[in-house]
Design an enzyme around this catalytic site. Structure first.
Site, PDB file in Angstrom:
ATOM      1  N   ASP A  70      46.485  48.798  38.337  1.00  0.00           N
ATOM      2  CA  ASP A  70      45.403  49.719  37.514  1.00  0.00           C
ATOM      3  C   ASP A  70      44.310  49.858  38.473  1.00  0.00           C
ATOM      4  O   ASP A  70      44.002  49.448  39.629  1.00  0.00           O
ATOM      5  CB  ASP A  70      44.944  48.864  36.487  1.00  0.00           C
ATOM      6  N   GLU A 124      44.003  44.517  35.915  1.00  0.00           N
ATOM      7  CA  GLU A 124      43.240  43.508  36.721  1.00  0.00           C
ATOM      8  C   GLU A 124      41.889  43.860  36.743  1.00  0.00           C
ATOM      9  O   GLU A 124      41.000  42.992  37.153  1.00  0.00           O
ATOM     10  CB  GLU A 124      43.839  43.580  38.320  1.00  0.00           C
TER      11      GLU A 124
END
Length: 361
Positions: A70, A124
């Site tokens: 991400d 994350e």
């Protein structure tokens, strides 16, 4: 599908051009899963938008290579663009260049000297509760089992030991509501929050040395919220504060410290993740440092999932081609020469070309 036979520079650009802001990783996770599932030497499993691929060669040791897929929100920095030896774009440094190295290794290394686990995970960059590696550690800890782990987080091609802990707290100033035409009858909580900001302006962060590495802490306001209406004296104002603390403090220590710093105010913890000590004296870490030869190790100034691996009993370090100071910036870029170098160094280490310490089990 991703073309895993493409060079690592091309693959990095392809990953950057595939948008995957936290919570929106599905398309990229699908591509990674399909691309890895076609490789006969890997077993591929998936949980949500996290993909885990593993060799099963019966080696004496297993190494985990992990990276999040991400990014922070895009700000007109996708698609990528290339200028000379730099690739610009959201996630280029943090950390799609590291993920590209993982994918290239997964495709190319059919006979590594250690068994390998490749972890590509989601969320994350947001609250710890949503972190994909946290979910895997809770629901599938066997998928993450290993003797040593490398997080391919941005380190500028230098090995970084441990990580800082992070904590977010809401520090609340309270007052008393009143009509703004009769403000003297109330107490303005927004004005009262100035005392919180005074504390932050005067705060001197520690710079402790932990296991030979120097860390620098930070305490900063990241949000301010308050107000009721345009004609009302507010009775509450909240300052959200982020504390980055060195690995000689626990989460409990950090909370106690913040309650002391903001004595007299309500303090509410909203998010926390523990730090990890450097652990460079672990034999597996020492072997990696010797084999990769990336210069003198330094402290990781930020939180990474080395802390998560440490909680699982797997010693871990950070090493990746991205530049950490460029992470989350509008003009984020990665030095493509460092991406090439990271792939070469990791390949040498995992095939035994990086030094005599690497032997088959």
């Amino acid at each position: 599908m991703l073309d895993l036979t493409a060079d690592v520079r091309t693959l990095t650009a392809r990953l950057v051009d595939t948008e995957s802001v936290s919570g929106g990783e599905r398309a990229l996770a699908d591509m990674i899963e399909r691309s890895l599932s076609g490789l006969g030497h890997l077993r591929v499993d998936r949980d949500g938008d996290a993909v885990v691929a593993r060799t099963g060669l019966g080696r004496a040791k297993r190494v985990v290579l992990a990276g999040h897929i991400d990014t922070v929100p895009i700000v007109d920095n996708v698609p990528s663009r290339r200028e000379n030896d730099r690739l610009y774009g959201c996630g280029s440094s943090d950390m799609k260049s590291g993920v590209a190295v993982q994918l290239r290794l997964a495709a190319a290394l059919t006979e590594p000297v250690h068994d390998l686990t490749y972890v590509f995970y989601d969320c994350e960059e947001v609250d710890a509760e949503r972190n994909g590696l946290r979910r895997l550690s809770r629901d599938h800890p066997d998928w993450l089992a290993g003797d040593f782990a490398v997080l391919l987080e941005p380190t500028g091609g230098v090995i970084e030991g441990g990580c800082q802990g992070t904590m977010r707290v809401e520090v609340i100033a309270r007052g008393e509501r009143a009509h703004s035409a009769r403000s003297w009858m109330g107490e303005n909580a927004i004005h009262g929050a100035g005392r919180i900001l005074d504390v932050l302006r005067g705060y001197v962060p520690r710079e402790p040395e932990v296991d030979g590495l120097r860390y620098r802490e930070g305490l900063n306001a990241v949000f301010v919220s308050g107000g009721v209406a345009g004609n009302v004296i507010p009775d509450e104002c909240t300052v959200t504060v982020n504390y980055r603390f060195a690995p000689d403090r626990s989460v409990k220590d950090a909370e106690e410290h913040l309650r002391e710093v903001f004595a007299g105010f309500d303090v509410r913890v909203t998010d926390a993740a523990p730090p990890a000590r450097p652990g460079l004296d672990d034999p597996a870490a020492a072997e990696f440092v010797a084999a990769v030869g990336a210069g003198e190790a330094r402290a990781k100034l930020g939180w990474t999932d080395v802390a998560r691996m440490s909680e699982l009993g797997v010693p871990a370090v950070n090493y990746g081609p991205g530049e950490p100071t460029l992470a989350h910036t509008r003009d984020e870029w990665v030095d493509l020469a460092l991406v090439d170098e990271a792939e070469r160094r990791m390949t040498d280490w995992l095939t035994g070309a990086g030094g005599p310490a690497n032997g088959r089990g």
